[in-house]
Design an enzyme around this catalytic site. Structure first.
Site, mmCIF file in Angstrom:
data_model
loop_
_atom_site.group_PDB
_atom_site.id
_atom_site.type_symbol
_atom_site.label_atom_id
_atom_site.label_comp_id
_atom_site.label_asym_id
_atom_site.label_seq_id
_atom_site.Cartn_x
_atom_site.Cartn_y
_atom_site.Cartn_z
ATOM 1 N N ASN A 10 11.146 -9.313 -9.057
ATOM 2 C CA ASN A 10 12.221 -10.924 -8.641
ATOM 3 C C ASN A 10 13.432 -10.966 -8.152
ATOM 4 O O ASN A 10 13.916 -10.059 -8.228
ATOM 5 C CB ASN A 10 13.091 -10.837 -10.603
ATOM 6 C CG ASN A 10 12.838 -12.155 -10.949
ATOM 7 O OD1 ASN A 10 14.136 -12.660 -10.165
ATOM 8 N ND2 ASN A 10 12.673 -12.658 -12.300
ATOM 9 N N ASP A 12 15.156 -14.011 -8.405
ATOM 10 C CA ASP A 12 16.193 -15.078 -8.193
ATOM 11 C C ASP A 12 16.677 -14.805 -8.266
ATOM 12 O O ASP A 12 17.552 -15.470 -6.809
ATOM 13 C CB ASP A 12 16.229 -15.195 -9.895
ATOM 14 C CG ASP A 12 14.808 -15.191 -10.666
ATOM 15 O OD1 ASP A 12 14.000 -16.297 -10.058
ATOM 16 O OD2 ASP A 12 14.663 -15.740 -11.775
ATOM 17 N N HIS A 13 18.177 -13.538 -8.441
ATOM 18 C CA HIS A 13 19.148 -13.546 -7.594
ATOM 19 C C HIS A 13 19.554 -13.619 -5.857
ATOM 20 O O HIS A 13 20.601 -13.801 -5.385
ATOM 21 C CB HIS A 13 20.189 -12.330 -8.260
ATOM 22 C CG HIS A 13 19.394 -12.614 -9.878
ATOM 23 N ND1 HIS A 13 20.715 -14.282 -10.551
ATOM 24 C CD2 HIS A 13 19.254 -12.481 -10.881
ATOM 25 C CE1 HIS A 13 20.143 -14.154 -12.045
ATOM 26 N NE2 HIS A 13 19.145 -13.013 -12.220
ATOM 27 N N HIS A 46 11.768 -17.118 -11.651
ATOM 28 C CA HIS A 46 11.958 -17.968 -12.825
ATOM 29 C C HIS A 46 12.113 -19.570 -12.035
ATOM 30 O O HIS A 46 13.143 -19.527 -11.124
ATOM 31 C CB HIS A 46 12.846 -17.722 -13.349
ATOM 32 C CG HIS A 46 12.903 -17.863 -14.802
ATOM 33 N ND1 HIS A 46 13.858 -17.844 -15.451
ATOM 34 C CD2 HIS A 46 12.417 -18.984 -15.353
ATOM 35 C CE1 HIS A 46 13.557 -18.616 -16.929
ATOM 36 N NE2 HIS A 46 13.081 -19.623 -16.399
ATOM 37 N N ARG A 48 14.127 -22.458 -13.325
ATOM 38 C CA ARG A 48 14.417 -22.435 -14.651
ATOM 39 C C ARG A 48 14.387 -24.289 -14.130
ATOM 40 O O ARG A 48 14.795 -24.847 -13.988
ATOM 41 C CB ARG A 48 15.901 -21.890 -14.756
ATOM 42 C CG ARG A 48 15.815 -20.720 -15.255
ATOM 43 C CD ARG A 48 17.383 -20.115 -15.144
ATOM 44 N NE ARG A 48 17.554 -20.768 -16.176
ATOM 45 C CZ ARG A 48 17.705 -19.563 -17.841
ATOM 46 N NH1 ARG A 48 16.736 -18.127 -17.419
ATOM 47 N NH2 ARG A 48 17.943 -20.001 -18.609
ATOM 48 N N ARG A 52 18.554 -23.174 -11.503
ATOM 49 C CA ARG A 52 20.077 -22.727 -11.573
ATOM 50 C C ARG A 52 20.464 -21.307 -10.102
ATOM 51 O O ARG A 52 21.075 -21.143 -9.381
ATOM 52 C CB ARG A 52 20.986 -22.057 -12.804
ATOM 53 C CG ARG A 52 20.340 -21.086 -13.118
ATOM 54 C CD ARG A 52 20.834 -20.256 -14.182
ATOM 55 N NE ARG A 52 21.269 -20.866 -15.169
ATOM 56 C CZ ARG A 52 21.245 -20.753 -16.398
ATOM 57 N NH1 ARG A 52 21.277 -19.094 -16.770
ATOM 58 N NH2 ARG A 52 21.259 -21.054 -17.139
ATOM 59 N N GLU A 73 7.787 -17.190 -13.709
ATOM 60 C CA GLU A 73 8.453 -17.656 -14.920
ATOM 61 C C GLU A 73 8.525 -18.874 -15.322
ATOM 62 O O GLU A 73 9.101 -19.378 -14.337
ATOM 63 C CB GLU A 73 9.206 -16.706 -14.757
ATOM 64 C CG GLU A 73 9.387 -15.064 -14.830
ATOM 65 C CD GLU A 73 10.048 -14.027 -14.746
ATOM 66 O OE1 GLU A 73 11.436 -14.606 -15.506
ATOM 67 O OE2 GLU A 73 10.384 -12.921 -14.844
ATOM 68 N N THR A 104 17.721 -14.567 -19.502
ATOM 69 C CA THR A 104 16.485 -14.675 -20.473
ATOM 70 C C THR A 104 16.901 -14.010 -22.179
ATOM 71 O O THR A 104 17.071 -12.638 -21.221
ATOM 72 C CB THR A 104 14.917 -14.508 -20.321
ATOM 73 O OG1 THR A 104 14.562 -15.398 -18.588
ATOM 74 C CG2 THR A 104 13.876 -15.030 -21.037
ATOM 75 N N GLU A 154 4.298 -9.567 -21.938
ATOM 76 C CA GLU A 154 5.588 -9.095 -21.584
ATOM 77 C C GLU A 154 6.542 -8.061 -22.160
ATOM 78 O O GLU A 154 6.891 -8.959 -22.896
ATOM 79 C CB GLU A 154 6.253 -9.590 -20.275
ATOM 80 C CG GLU A 154 7.024 -8.923 -19.762
ATOM 81 C CD GLU A 154 7.895 -9.019 -18.083
ATOM 82 O OE1 GLU A 154 6.788 -9.543 -16.848
ATOM 83 O OE2 GLU A 154 8.759 -9.069 -17.835
ATOM 84 N N HIS A 193 13.040 -6.901 -17.574
ATOM 85 C CA HIS A 193 14.504 -6.988 -17.900
ATOM 86 C C HIS A 193 15.548 -6.101 -18.212
ATOM 87 O O HIS A 193 15.481 -4.789 -18.888
ATOM 88 C CB HIS A 193 14.681 -7.549 -19.049
ATOM 89 C CG HIS A 193 15.706 -9.160 -19.811
ATOM 90 N ND1 HIS A 193 15.165 -9.590 -19.023
ATOM 91 C CD2 HIS A 193 17.155 -8.469 -19.530
ATOM 92 C CE1 HIS A 193 16.663 -10.636 -18.530
ATOM 93 N NE2 HIS A 193 17.339 -9.981 -19.098
ATOM 94 N N GLY A 194 16.769 -5.930 -17.331
ATOM 95 C CA GLY A 194 17.513 -4.751 -17.360
ATOM 96 C C GLY A 194 17.501 -3.592 -17.273
ATOM 97 O O GLY A 194 17.869 -2.810 -17.202
ATOM 98 N N HIS A 216 17.855 -8.201 -11.400
ATOM 99 C CA HIS A 216 19.420 -8.376 -10.722
ATOM 100 C C HIS A 216 19.295 -7.265 -10.779
ATOM 101 O O HIS A 216 20.364 -6.785 -9.387
ATOM 102 C CB HIS A 216 19.571 -8.283 -12.655
ATOM 103 C CG HIS A 216 21.700 -8.660 -12.197
ATOM 104 N ND1 HIS A 216 21.910 -7.885 -12.344
ATOM 105 C CD2 HIS A 216 21.855 -9.495 -12.110
ATOM 106 C CE1 HIS A 216 23.017 -8.120 -12.197
ATOM 107 N NE2 HIS A 216 23.443 -9.559 -12.280
HETATM 108 N N1 PXP Z 1 11.033 -10.523 -16.667
HETATM 109 C C1 PXP Z 1 11.138 -11.213 -16.832
HETATM 110 C C2 PXP Z 1 10.173 -12.411 -18.079
HETATM 111 C C3 PXP Z 1 12.368 -12.009 -16.546
HETATM 112 O O1 PXP Z 1 12.886 -13.580 -17.779
HETATM 113 C C4 PXP Z 1 13.309 -11.852 -16.399
HETATM 114 C C5 PXP Z 1 14.615 -11.696 -15.965
HETATM 115 O O2 PXP Z 1 14.668 -13.072 -15.235
HETATM 116 C C6 PXP Z 1 12.826 -10.414 -16.063
HETATM 117 C C7 PXP Z 1 11.908 -9.624 -15.867
HETATM 118 C C8 PXP Z 1 13.790 -9.237 -14.865
HETATM 119 O O3 PXP Z 1 15.070 -8.864 -15.207
HETATM 120 P P1 PXP Z 1 16.859 -8.508 -14.472
HETATM 121 O O4 PXP Z 1 16.587 -9.668 -13.546
HETATM 122 O O5 PXP Z 1 16.852 -8.211 -15.560
HETATM 123 O O6 PXP Z 1 15.568 -7.247 -14.332
#
Ligand code: PXP
Length: 251
Positions: A10, A12-13, A46, A48, A52, A73, A104, A154, A193-194, A216
């Site tokens: 991912n 995004d960041h 993602h 959004r 952002r 996403e 999220t 997921e 996530h995380g 992240h």
């Molecule tokens: N899966 C989904 C559906 C998410 O919304 C996110 C966060 O955008 C992630 C995975 C990845 O999470 P993280 O950035 O904490 O690794």
């Protein structure tokens, strides 16, 4: 057990950091290219509602320039549905979205929102987009996802990844039970996530998981060790966990 546990990176960041200055650096598309070279199986982004991090232009460039499958996403809104149908990414993961949240923060309430969500699952699927629903690891959410025809769920791993030593076994057991329940209903199961280096192993060992989506931590770790090394290390930890799981499985 799927032979290969896929890694979706991912990005995004990367866009979050770029947007802090409003310029073009660092470029998330360049990060996606690097991720591809380091063993990622897919790219997750993602878009959004408040833009952002990823922008519409980023999604266009990812579709045009990156050969890996894109997992978009998106919130269940008409605007996002229109964008997904226009770009036809490989996959779309429907997530809950609140403007005030930092990320999220929870799973989608599929059980309470079947009538609203089925339209999105149907429209995306009709275009050949593989739909997943981002849910808490709960039986009722999994059953509802199957009932409205989503091929993939997921599982939200945040509670496990944030748990202290006392609560971690119970949170891991929830994920294991949910992954087994999804498989029993014929759903492909992803998780995310995380996830970080210290939490990925037990998750990757869950035999019915097919894909992890991680963002992240990898982008944060890239500050210290480089994105290529961070992704390669995550890939190694996932592969090692799968090897251990196979070795310990009854013959
Ligand atoms: N899966 C989904 C559906 C998410 O919304 C996110 C966060 O955008 C992630 C995975 C990845 O999470 P993280 O950035 O904490 O690794």
């Amino acid at each position: 057990m799927p032979e290969h546990l896929r890694l979706g990176v991912n990005i995004d960041h990367v866009a979050t950091i770029r947007n802090a200055r409003g310029g073009r650096h660092p470029d998330p598309v360049r990060a996606a290219r690097l991720a591809a070279a380091c063993g990622a199986d897919g790219i997750t982004a993602h878009l959004r509602e408040d833009r952002r991090h990823m922008t519409d232009g980023d999604i266009e460039r990812l579709i045009a320039d990156i050969e890996l499958p894109l997992n978009l996403e998106m919130a269940a809104t008409d605007e996002m549905l229109g964008i997904a149908l226009r770009h036809c990414p490989h996959a779309a993961c429907i997530v809950p979205e609140r403007r005030q949240e930092r990320t999220t923060e929870g799973g989608l309430d599929v059980a309470g929102g079947r009538d609203r969500l089925v339209r999105f699952v149907d429209a995306l699927s009709a275009k050949g987009i593989r739909v997943s629903l981002f849910i808490e690891p709960e039986a009722r959410q999994i059953e509802a996802a199957a009932a409205i025809g989503a091929p993939v769920v997921e599982l939200h791993t945040g509670a496990y990844c944030e748990a202290g030593a006392g609560d971690a076994p119970a949170q891991l057991a929830r994920l294991e039970a949910a992954a087994a329940a999804a498989a029993a209903l014929g759903l492909e199961c992803h998780a995310g996530h995380g996830i970080a280096f210290d939490s990925v192993g037990p998750i990757a060992r869950i035999p019915t998981l097919a894909e992890l989506n991680i963002g992240h931590f990898l982008i944060g770790e890239a500050i210290f060790d480089g994105l290529d090394r961070a992704i390669r290390r995550m890939r190694e930890l996932m592969d090692a966990a799968r090897r251990d799981e196979r070795a310990s499985a009854p013959a």
